[in-house]
Design an enzyme around this catalytic site. Structure first.
Site, PDB file in Angstrom:
ATOM      1  N   GLU A   1       0.819  -1.208   0.000  1.00  0.00           N
ATOM      2  CA  GLU A   1       0.000   0.000   0.000  1.00  0.00           C
ATOM      3  C   GLU A   1       0.852   1.258   0.000  1.00  0.00           C
ATOM      4  OE1 GLU A   1      -4.163   0.427   0.415  1.00  0.00           O
ATOM      5  OE2 GLU A   1      -2.905  -0.312  -1.214  1.00  0.00           O
ATOM      6  N   GLU A   3      -4.278  -1.176 -10.265  1.00  0.00           N
ATOM      7  CA  GLU A   3      -3.706  -0.046 -11.006  1.00  0.00           C
ATOM      8  C   GLU A   3      -2.451  -0.420 -11.789  1.00  0.00           C
ATOM      9  OE1 GLU A   3      -6.589   1.542  -8.287  1.00  0.00           O
ATOM     10  OE2 GLU A   3      -4.889   0.212  -7.918  1.00  0.00           O
TER      11      GLU A   3
END
Length: 844
Positions: free
Chosen positions: A320, A338
Site C-alpha cells: 500500500e 492499477e
C-alpha cells in the site's frame, strides 16, 4: 455467486458474503457497501469482456430482480459513483451493444439505465453546497441532514472524491437526456480548477466543501487526487470539451515539473512545490503510467512502471505504501489493479512483449500467493504472505478485465474495445456519447465516430502504411496555418486549432465536427501524416539547448540565458559567435531589413511570429548580421516554466543560411532588451555552453574569486577570442517522446491571430517514441497534434537535474546586484515570505 450473493462482497477465507452491519466495522472501507450487491454490479461488463455473454444476461436479470437502491444506509458518494453508477452504465452500454448484434439481450429495455438514473437522483442531494463540491457521503434513502440521514455534517472531501464524477454523470445525462447530472459534475470540476494553487498549478489532497480552503496541502498523483487528473483527460476524450484538455495539460506540466522525480513520483507542498512532503509513495499512483500513455508521454511512463515492477519483484505485490528504496511502509495489498492497468496500456502502446511477461508474473503471483478455495484474498502483509478476509469488488471489475485484455487477441473479443473509454473503475462507456444529446440518436452518429480514445495506441506503432489508400485533400507537409483555404479544409475535416495560453497551437480532430464521415476519415489520415512527419523529423536531428551570455559591462558573463537551438545555420558546438546586439526593422524580420547599417556585423534581435524562422534568418543575413536571436512575443513566457524548443527549417534546403540562430522566451529576451535600454551597447556570446566568466576577458584566465558584483571592471578589455573554452551548463529540458512537427510547413506567412508560424521542435526529444506534439499526444496523437508548423510543439516539461556552473550562473539567468531592479528583488522576497507563512499554516 455461490458463496456471497446477494451480499456486496465475498469474504474469501470464511466463504461467505460481507453484509454491512453484520461484520465488525472497517471504518471508511465499508462506505462502499450499500446492500446493493456491489460486486455483481461492478462486474457486469467484465463478464462481456471475458466473452461470458450468457452469464452476463443472467447477471443483468439478477440485478433487475434483486437489487434495492433505496436502503437506509450511508454510502460514499465517490465509491457509489464509480462502482455502482459506473457498473450500471457499463452494463447498459454492453447490453445495448449485444442487443444490437441480435443474439443476446433481445428482451432488454434499458432497465439498468433506469436504475442508474434512480441512483443518480439519490446522489444529487450531496451537491447541495455553495461551492458545488459534493458531501463525501449520502444516505441512499434519506439524503442529507435530516435526523434519519445520519450524515451531512462533514466539512471536508478529497480532491479525487469531488473530481471523479464527470464521466459517469455526463454519460447518465447523455444516455437519458437529463442534463442536471452533467451540470453538477462540471460545477464541481470548475470549482476545483479555480481553487488550484495558482503559482504551482497543483491541487491539495483534501478541501473544505463549504469554503474551498485546502485542508491538506500536500500534492501528488496517488491517494486522494489520482482520478481527478485521470477524469480531466478522459472527459476531454469522451465529451470533446477543450477546456478539460487545457486544464489537464496545465496540471500535467506542474506534475512533471515538481512531483515527477524520475522514476519516482513524490508528494510535494502546493505552496512550496520544490519541498517534498513525504519520502514514500502509495500504491494508487501505479495508475499514472497508464494515464501518461493516454497522454502520449511514453518514456516517463516506462520508467515509473519499471520502478513499480521492481518493487513487485521484491515483495510479490505492490505494498500500500513503500519507500524510495523499495522498503515496505504499509504492508497491506488489497489486490489493487492499477499496476495491471498501466501494464495493459503500455503493452497496447508499445507492442513490447516484455509487458506480457510482466502480466504473466502478476497472474502467477495471484495464483501462488492470493488464491484461496473461495476466491482471492487480499494480502494483510506482503512480507509474511498473510491474508485478509477481503476481496474488493474492484478485483473482478478491474484486475480480471485488464489482465484478460492484456493477453486477448481480437478474435477473443465479442466487440471492439476501442469503441469504449474506461472509467477509473474500468467500466465501459461508448465513445459515441460524445455526439449525443436529447435529440441525437446513436444510429445517426456512430458511423461518423472517430475513435479518439484508442487512437494513441495505434499511433505509437503506426502499423498501417500511409503510402497506400486514398490521400486527404490536404497533405500535412503542405499545410500552412496562414492559408485561409487550408484552414477551411481543416474545418471540413473536423480539425481545429487550439491556441494555448503560452502562444502555442495544437491541432485537434473531432470527427463529429467533420462535414461528413468521408471528411472525418480524411482528417484522420491528415493527422496520421502529421504524426509520421513528426516522427521522421524527430529522428533527423536532435539538438541540445544553447546559451546566450551577456558579456559586456556590467554583466561580464554573469547573466546566462537558456536558448533554444536552430536546425539550420552555424553549428554553435563548433563555432561561437560574439557580437553586439541590435534590433531589426521590421522587428518581426519577415521582410527586407530596412536598417541594414544598424544590424551589419551585429547580432540581430527579432520578434517571433508571422513567418518562418528560416525566412527571418535569410533576411538578417542578407543585411549583414552575424547572428540572430528570436524573442517570443507571448508575454510572460519563460524557460522557467515552459519547455525549450528548437527552431525548425521551412521544409526547403537551408544550406544557404550560414549565421547562427537562437530562440529566447519572452522573459529572457526582455532581459536583453532592458539591458539595451539602460546601457545601449550590449555584447553577447552565442554558444553551446555557458562560458566561464573568468575566461571572457582578453581571452586569458582571470581567477573566479576576484570577479564579484562589486569589482570595478572598466579597465578590462571585454573582448575575447571566439574559441575560448567553456564550462558546461545543464539546462532544464524535456526529454521524452515528444515529437516535433517541424519541416512540415512550406514557406509562407502566418497571420498573427492564428499564431506565430516560426516552426519549433522540442529540444532533446526522445527519438524512439512517437507522441505527437509533445505529450499532448496521443490523445493528441491522432485527435490532437501539436503542429510544429504553426510553430510550436509542447514538451512534457520534465524537470531535469540542474547544476550551477563554476561562475554561479543559474540555469536561466543570474542577475548582478547592479542590474536587478530593486522592485524585482523586493517582489521575490515578498513571494518567499508569503510562501513560508503559508508553510507555517500547513504546520510544517
Amino acid at each position: 455467486m455461490e458463496h456471497a450473493y446477494p451480499a456486496d462482497e465475498l469474504m474469501p477465507l470464511t466463504c461467505r458474503g460481507r453484509v454491512r452491519g453484520r461484520e465488525p466495522s472497517r471504518g471508511d472501507v465499508d462506505d462502499a457497501l450499500g446492500k446493493f450487491s456491489l460486486t455483481l454490479i461492478d462486474t457486469l461488463d467484465t463478464l462481456v469482456v471475458l466473452n461470458k455473454t450468457k452469464e452476463f444476461e443472467d447477471a443483468v436479470k439478477n440485478v433487475i430482480k434483486d437489487v434495492n437502491l433505496d436502503n437506509d444506509i450511508v454510502v460514499s458518494v465517490f465509491e457509489t459513483n464509480i462502482r455502482v453508477l459506473g457498473g450500471l452504465l457499463g452494463g447498459h452500454s454492453v447490453a445495448i451493444m449485444l442487443k444490437e448484434k441480435g443474439e443476446y439481450m433481445q428482451w432488454y429495455s434499458g432497465e439498468l439505465l433506469h436504475m442508474a438514473k434512480q441512483l443518480g437522483y439519490k446522489l444529487l442531494p450531496a451537491f447541495n453546497t455553495t461551492s458545488g463540491l459534493p458531501y463525501p457521503r449520502v444516505n441512499l434513502k434519506f439524503g442529507l441532514r435530516s435526523p434519519e440521514a445520519r450524515t451531512g455534517t462533514e466539512t471536508d472531501t478529497c480532491t479525487a472524491c469531488a473530481g471523479t464524477l464527470i464521466l459517469e454523470f455526463a454519460a447518465l445525462s447523455r444516455f437519458t437526456g437529463t442534463s442536471i447530472f452533467e451540470e453538477y459534475a462540471r460545477k464541481a470540476l470548475d470549482f476545483l480548477w479555480e481553487k488550484r494553487q495558482r503559482n504551482s498549478n497543483l491541487v491539495g489532497v483534501t478541501i473544505n466543501i463549504h469554503t474551498g480552503d485546502w485542508v491538506r496541502k500536500d500534492s501528488g498523483v496517488g491517494a486522494g487526487i489520482d482520478s481527478y487528473y485521470e477524469y480531466l483527460l478522459k472527459a476531454y476524450v469522451l465529451l470533446g470539451d477543450d477546456r478539460f484538455l487545457e486544464r489537464f495539460n496545465t496540471h500535467y506540466d506542474a506534475i512533471m515539473r515538481y512531483i515527477s522525480q524520475p522514476p519516482l513520483l513524490l508528494d510535494v507542498h502546493i505552496h512550496k512545490p520544490m519541498l517534498n512532503a513525504r519520502t514514500w509513495m502509495d500504491s494508487l499512483l501505479a495508475f499514472f503510467p497508464g494515464l501518461q500513455v493516454l497522454k502520449g508521454d511514453i518514456r516517463p511512463a516506462i520508467e515509473t512502471h519499471e520502478m513499480l515492477y521492481q518493487v513487485i519483484k521484491k515483495h510479490n505485490f505492490l505494498p500500500e505504501a513503500f519507500t524510495t528504496d523499495f522498503r515496505v511502509h504499509w504492508a497491506q495489498h488489497p489486490l489493487r489493479p492499477e499496476f495491471a492497468e498501466s501494464t495493459y496500456f503500455l503493452y497496447k502502446a508499445t507492442g513490447d512483449p516484455y509487458y506480457l511477461e510482466v502480466g504473466k508474473t502478476l497472474i502467477e503471483n495471484l495464483n501462488k500467493y492470493a488464491r484461496v478455495p473461495c476466491g482471492f484474498a487480499a494480502m494483510k502483509d506482503v512480507r509474511t504472505g498473510s491474508h485478509e478476509d477481503r476481496m474488493d469488488s474492484f478485483f473482478l471489475a478491474e484486475m480480471f478485465k485488464y489482465l484478460y485484455l492484456l493477453f486477448a487477441d481480437k478474435e477473443d473479443m465479442v466487440f471492439d474495445i476501442e469503441d469504449y473509454i474506461f472509467t477509473t473503475e474500468a467500466h465501459l462507456l461508448p465513445l459515441w456519447l460524445s455526439t449525443t444529446n436529447q435529440t441525437m440518436s446513436k444510429k445517426n452518429t456512430v458511423s461518423d465516430l472517430f475513435k479518439l480514445y484508442f487512437a494513441h495506441l495505434s499511433c505509437v506503432k503506426l502499423e498501417e502504411s500511409f503510402g497506400s489508400g486514398p490521400k486527404p485533400p490536404l497533405r500535412a507537409r503542405d499545410f500552412m496555418a496562414s492559408n485561409p483555404e487550408h484552414l477551411e479544409i481543416l474545418k471540413k475535416m473536423g480539425v481545429s486549432l487550439i491556441h494555448l495560453k503560452d502562444g502555442r497551437v495544437q491541432l485537434v480532430q473531432h470527427a463529429i465536427q467533420a462535414a461528413s464521415s468521408l471528411d472525418a476519415e480524411d482528417g484522420l489520415r491528415f493527422m496520421q501524416e502529421m504524426i509520421e512527419l513528426s516522427s521522421q523529423q524527430q529522428k533527423e536531428q536532435q539538438l541540445p539547448p544553447r546559451a546566450v551570455q551577456i558579456v559586456s559591462h556590467p554583466f561580464f558573463g554573469r547573466v546566462v540565458l537558456t536558448a533554444g537551438p536552430a536546425q539550420f545555420g552555424m553549428d554553435l558546438s563548433k563555432h561561437n559567435t560574439r557580437g553586439f546586439v541590435a534590433t531589426s526593422k521590421p522587428y518581426n524580420g519577415c521582410s527586407e531589413i530596412t536598417n541594414p547599417e544598424a544590424v551589419k556585423e551585429k547580432i540581430a534581435l527579432m520578434q517571433r511570429g508571422q513567418c518562418m524562422f528560416a525566412e527571418k534568418a535569410r533576411n538578417i543575413q542578407k543585411a549583414g548580421a552575424i547572428g540572430g536571436i528570436v524573442i517570443d512575443d507571448n508575454e510572460g513566457s519563460s524557460s522557467d516554466t515552459a519547455p525549450l524548443f528548437q527552431m525548425a527549417g521551412d521544409g526547403k534546403n537551408t544550406d544557404d543560411i550560414k549565421i547562427p540562430m537562437l530562440f529566447l522566451f519572452n522573459k529572457e529576451g526582455n532581459i536583453i532588451l532592458d539591458a539595451i535600454r539602460e546601457y545601449e551597447s550590449v555584447e553577447v556570446l552565442l554558444s553551446d555552453k555557458a562560458k566561464d566568466r573568468a575566461t571572457i576577458f582578453k581571452g586569458k584566465m582571470i581567477p573566479n574569486y576576484i570577479i564579484d558584483s562589486n569589482l570595478e571592471m572598466e579597465n578590462m578589455d571585454q573582448k575575447s577570442s571566439e574559441n575560448d573554452s567553456h564550462k558546461q551548463r545543464p539546462e532544464e529540458t524535456s526529454a521524452s517522446q515528444d515529437l516535433s512537427l517541424a519541416s512540415q510547413e512550406p514557406e509562407g506567412e502566418e497571420s498573427s491571430d492564428v499564431t506565430h508560424l516560426d516552426s519549433l521542435s522540442p529540444v532533446d526529444a526522445d527519438s524512439d517514441s512517437i507522441s505527437i506534439s509533445n505529450q499532448e499526444s496521443c490523445i493528441t496523437e491522432i485527435h490532437e497534434a501539436n503542429v510544429q508548423e504553426t510553430e510550436s510543439t509542447e514538451l512534457d516539461n520534465q524537470p531535469q537535474e540542474q547544476s550551477q556552473t563554476e561562475t554561479d550562473s543559474s540555469s536561466n539567468v543570474n542577475w548582478d546586484n547592479k542590474v536587478q531592479p530593486m522592485e524585482s528583488i523586493l517582489a521575490d522576497w515578498n513571494e518567499d515570505i508569503e510562501a513560508f507563512e503559508m508553510m507555517e499554516k500547513d504546520e510544517l
